[in-house]
Design a protein around this motif. Structure first.
Motif, PDB file in Angstrom:
ATOM      1  N   LEU A   1      -4.023   0.508   1.478  1.00  0.00           N
ATOM      2  CA  LEU A   1      -3.496   0.269   2.819  1.00  0.00           C
ATOM      3  C   LEU A   1      -2.398   1.249   3.217  1.00  0.00           C
ATOM      4  O   LEU A   1      -2.532   1.964   4.204  1.00  0.00           O
ATOM      5  N   LEU A   2      -1.319   1.237   2.472  1.00  0.00           N
ATOM      6  CA  LEU A   2      -0.178   2.061   2.868  1.00  0.00           C
ATOM      7  C   LEU A   2       0.801   2.228   1.720  1.00  0.00           C
ATOM      8  O   LEU A   2       0.713   1.553   0.698  1.00  0.00           O
ATOM      9  N   ASP A   3       1.719   3.138   1.923  1.00  0.00           N
ATOM     10  CA  ASP A   3       2.843   3.337   1.010  1.00  0.00           C
ATOM     11  C   ASP A   3       4.121   3.079   1.781  1.00  0.00           C
ATOM     12  O   ASP A   3       4.252   3.489   2.939  1.00  0.00           O
ATOM     13  N   LEU A   4       5.046   2.401   1.123  1.00  0.00           N
ATOM     14  CA  LEU A   4       6.356   2.158   1.723  1.00  0.00           C
ATOM     15  C   LEU A   4       7.396   2.933   0.924  1.00  0.00           C
ATOM     16  O   LEU A   4       7.495   2.777  -0.298  1.00  0.00           O
ATOM     17  N   ASP A   5       8.122   3.797   1.606  1.00  0.00           N
ATOM     18  CA  ASP A   5       9.214   4.546   0.979  1.00  0.00           C
ATOM     19  C   ASP A   5      10.526   3.933   1.437  1.00  0.00           C
ATOM     20  O   ASP A   5      10.813   3.876   2.636  1.00  0.00           O
TER      21      ASP A   5
ATOM     22  N   GLY B   1      -0.017   5.672   5.471  1.00  0.00           N
ATOM     23  CA  GLY B   1      -1.192   5.466   4.625  1.00  0.00           C
ATOM     24  C   GLY B   1      -2.445   5.275   5.447  1.00  0.00           C
ATOM     25  O   GLY B   1      -2.422   5.350   6.687  1.00  0.00           O
ATOM     26  N   PRO B   2      -3.574   4.999   4.760  1.00  0.00           N
ATOM     27  CA  PRO B   2      -4.866   4.883   5.439  1.00  0.00           C
ATOM     28  C   PRO B   2      -4.911   3.811   6.533  1.00  0.00           C
ATOM     29  O   PRO B   2      -5.628   3.963   7.516  1.00  0.00           O
ATOM     30  N   ALA B   3      -4.159   2.742   6.388  1.00  0.00           N
ATOM     31  CA  ALA B   3      -4.183   1.663   7.382  1.00  0.00           C
ATOM     32  C   ALA B   3      -3.410   2.027   8.650  1.00  0.00           C
ATOM     33  O   ALA B   3      -3.566   1.368   9.676  1.00  0.00           O
TER      34      ALA B   3
END
Length: 188
Positions: free
Chosen positions: A56-60, A85-87
């Motif tokens: 889904l995604l990355d959170l930084d 990310g992809p979402a």
């Protein structure tokens, strides 16, 4: 006779004065102080952090800005968060806010964040449904980012004198300027 009276009265004044000083010294509990700047510097060393939500995604998560909450005897932390990310079609900036209590860990002489309370996660540029999904992960993200994070470590030199006096770190109080760690008697 007057000389004797003056001598006795002077001795009494000295004893009363010494007693008042002793009571004042006894009333002040020894402590160790950690400034807000020291806390901010220590926590900043552990960031940025990345949390992937697979597929889904990355959170930084960037280093938190700490806020002292003396009335609640807690700290608050505001962290900038980037989601990509992809979402998501593009990167989005947001923030997360938590507050937490503190505890002293004797095994490594550290002050750590505990009792984390998630307040909110905001992403103004995201659709409400996506923000709702992220809020589902918000408490877990906040806990991973800050639960048991070390905010300060006392050195052996910091504790050398208290140790010889039979004292050890006890309760932690949040003040307007930082933390005050009470030094209490070691158990027998």
């Amino acid at each position: 006779m007057q000389r004797r009276y003056l001598l006795v009265a002077s001795a009494r004044l000295v004893l009363v004065g010494a007693g008042a000083i002793a009571m004042t010294v006894q009333a002040q509990q020894p402590s160790y102080t950690v400034s807000a700047a020291q806390l901010q510097q220590a926590v900043a060393q552990r960031f940025p952090l990345r949390y992937p939500v697979p597929g889904l995604l990355d959170l930084d998560v960037q280093a938190p800005r700490l806020h002292l909450l003396p009335a609640q005897n807690r700290l608050a932390a505001d962290m900038a968060v980037e989601a990509a990310g992809p979402a998501l079609r593009r990167s989005h900036s947001g923030s997360i806010r938590v507050d937490f209590a503190l505890r002293y860990e004797a095994s490594d002489r550290t002050v750590r964040a505990v009792q984390l309370h998630f307040q909110n996660l905001q992403f103004p540029s995201l659709q409400p449904a996506v923000v709702e999904l992220l809020n589902t992960y918000g408490p877990a993200l906040a806990e991973q980012a800050l639960q048991e994070v070390v905010l300060h470590q006392l050195s052996p030199q910091d504790l050398a004198l208290p140790d010889t006096m039979g004292l050890q770190p006890g309760s932690i109080t949040v003040t307007d300027k930082g933390l005050v760690i009470a030094l209490v008697n070691k158990p027998l």
